[in-house]
Scaffold this motif. Structure first.
Motif, PDB file in Angstrom:
ATOM      1  N   LEU A  11       0.831  -1.195   0.000  1.00  0.00           N
ATOM      2  CA  LEU A  11       0.000   0.000   0.000  1.00  0.00           C
ATOM      3  C   LEU A  11       0.867   1.248   0.000  1.00  0.00           C
ATOM      4  N   THR A  13       1.267   4.791   1.085  1.00  0.00           N
ATOM      5  CA  THR A  13       0.658   5.560   2.176  1.00  0.00           C
ATOM      6  C   THR A  13       0.527   7.027   1.768  1.00  0.00           C
ATOM      7  N   TRP A  16      -5.268  11.201   2.344  1.00  0.00           N
ATOM      8  CA  TRP A  16      -6.551  11.401   1.681  1.00  0.00           C
ATOM      9  C   TRP A  16      -6.622  12.824   1.159  1.00  0.00           C
ATOM     10  N   TRP A 309      -7.302  -6.035   4.449  1.00  0.00           N
ATOM     11  CA  TRP A 309      -6.351  -4.970   4.780  1.00  0.00           C
ATOM     12  C   TRP A 309      -4.925  -5.510   4.871  1.00  0.00           C
ATOM     13  N   ALA A 345     -11.194   5.098   7.002  1.00  0.00           N
ATOM     14  CA  ALA A 345      -9.809   5.485   6.725  1.00  0.00           C
ATOM     15  C   ALA A 345      -9.134   4.461   5.820  1.00  0.00           C
ATOM     16  N   ARG A 346      -9.407   3.181   6.056  1.00  0.00           N
ATOM     17  CA  ARG A 346      -8.817   2.139   5.211  1.00  0.00           C
ATOM     18  C   ARG A 346      -9.383   2.194   3.797  1.00  0.00           C
ATOM     19  N   ARG A 348     -10.418   4.822   2.231  1.00  0.00           N
ATOM     20  CA  ARG A 348      -9.822   5.985   1.560  1.00  0.00           C
ATOM     21  C   ARG A 348      -8.356   5.754   1.240  1.00  0.00           C
ATOM     22  N   ALA A 349      -7.655   4.996   2.070  1.00  0.00           N
ATOM     23  CA  ALA A 349      -6.265   4.649   1.758  1.00  0.00           C
ATOM     24  C   ALA A 349      -6.200   3.809   0.487  1.00  0.00           C
ATOM     25  N   HIS A 353      -4.509   4.729  -3.333  1.00  0.00           N
ATOM     26  CA  HIS A 353      -3.633   3.783  -4.030  1.00  0.00           C
ATOM     27  C   HIS A 353      -4.218   3.417  -5.394  1.00  0.00           C
TER      28      HIS A 353
END
Length: 405
Positions: A11, A13, A16, A309, A345-346, A348-349, A353
């Motif tokens: 991922l 990082t 957002w 995740w 949050a995950r 949007r991460a 990506h």
């Protein structure tokens, strides 16, 4: 390990960035509007080409023009973009083109939800209510389809009836929903080995026992959960017990993570793939079962999110069916179910990506990927849902973009 790390990538990082996300949605829609080739519709991406034809005309909702048009109008209806033209104006030509595609690629499959005439007629129905009897005929004709899965079979018709009833309130669609559900109930088989019910699917010349969110058990569970109010209390109670039992009995657990084999009775080679994507694996279970009432499956759904995740974004790209955006919808679904901001949050991460993957592939191949389930239009809808923090997987959770269906 419950997944194959080689199918995933680390991922990135990235913070957002709402402005960048909004700009990307507009850019994807603008590219689609600018690159339509008239009655040849959109150029097919190299990753989506099959067979010897280097420039096929693809029309289905899943990977062709109908899906692009659905996405463009859905995004406009939601207020995400403003379109330069009405892409539904010439729907009869799209219907004719799809019939030609079916004749060459899938004869006799007009009633397919993801590949056939049904979604095109659903799009046109609000402008042409006289299309309802033809839609009703197609759904009825598909009730005994041997595929018993979302793309071609009766579960797709079940989902279409659910959307149509929600959008119109007409009892004919509730009747179609109940009839399809009753047929599917009668076709359930029982596995003594696993102690649960399942379906067999006759797909592409072979018999399968898929569990997944496109070809399998969860693909059928989703519309049943979605419109359980149409079934009646007693019928839903039977379905609820059946769904919960099969999902639990087939889960593969490892620590705080969970995944599922693609098939109940899959081969050793198939099971060794350890797929973790919407169409096969835990993300599709989290999405398809997110509306299941009560807390009975919460431990499995949360564990499915943790697996997704831990694995990271998919190396296949940004798309919905087998890419990063599709897996990201698992996090949005869990955010909607739990209210825990960790899942948003995950999601949007993964969105940031997926944006990098989309831009990277556009540069690599010299074109954008004009499709809903396999390309950039699906990503645009996912980005929009990350902005508004809502999980509405395109054409599964929502069909009509103004809030009906």
């Amino acid at each position: 390990m419950l997944y194959d790390p080689l199918r995933h990538e680390p991922l990135q990082t990235l913070p957002w960035n709402e402005e960048r996300v909004r700009a990307a949605i507009r850019a994807i829609a603008a590219q689609a509007e600018a690159n339509c080739r008239g009655r040849r519709y959109w150029p097919v991406h190299p990753l989506d080409r099959e067979g010897i034809d280097s420039d096929p005309v693809e029309t289905p909702l899943y990977h062709g023009a109908a899906g692009v048009i659905w996405a463009l109008h859905y995004l406009e209806d939601c207020g995400a973009v403003s379109l330069a033209r009405d892409w539904l104006h010439d729907w009869p030509a799209l219907l004719d083109a799809n019939r030609a595609w079916l004749a060459s690629n899938a004869p006799g499959e007009a009633a397919s939800y993801l590949m056939g005439e049904v979604p095109i007629l659903m799009l046109a129905l609000r402008r042409n209510p006289q299309l309802a009897p033809e839609l009703e005929r197609l759904l009825a004709a598909n009730r005994l389809h041997p595929a018993r899965e979302l793309m071609w079979g009766a579960p797709g018709s079940l989902l279409a009836a659910s959307f149509l009833h929600e959008a119109t309130g007409e009892e004919r669609w509730a009747d179609a929903f109940r009839a399809a559900a009753a047929t599917l109930w009668s076709q359930l088989a029982w596995s003594e080995e696993h102690g649960c019910a399942y379906w067999t699917q006759e797909l592409y010349g072979r018999q399968s026992t898929y569990l997944d969110a496109v070809h399998g058990f969860v693909a059928t569970a989703l519309p049943l959960i979605r419109s359980r109010h149409l079934l009646g209390q007693q019928a839903w109670a039977r379905w609820r017990d059946c769904i919960a039992n099969t999902v639990r009995k087939t889960a593969l657990r490892e620590g705080g993570q969970v995944n599922w084999h693609p098939q109940l009775a899959g081969t050793e080679r198939e099971n060794a793939k350890k797929l973790l994507q919407f169409c096969h694996g835990a993300p599709g279970f989290a999405i398809g079962l997110a509306g299941f009432p009560g807390a009975e499956l919460d431990d499995l759904l949360l564990a499915a999110g943790e697996t997704t995740w831990a694995a990271g974004p998919l190396a296949k790209g940004s798309n919905l069916c087998h890419g990063t955006a599709g897996n990201g919808y698992a996090f949005l679904a869990l955010y909607g179910r739990t209210g825990d901001p960790l899942w948003l949050a995950r999601a949007r991460a993964f969105a940031m990506h997926a944006l990098v993957q989309c831009e990277r592939d556009a540069n690599t191949y010299g074109q954008w990927r004009y499709s809903l389930w396999t390309g950039d239009l699906g990503l645009a809808v996912y980005l929009w849902d990350c902005l508004r923090a809502r999980a509405q997987f395109p054409t599964l959770d929502v069909f009509y973009g103004d809030g009906a269906g």
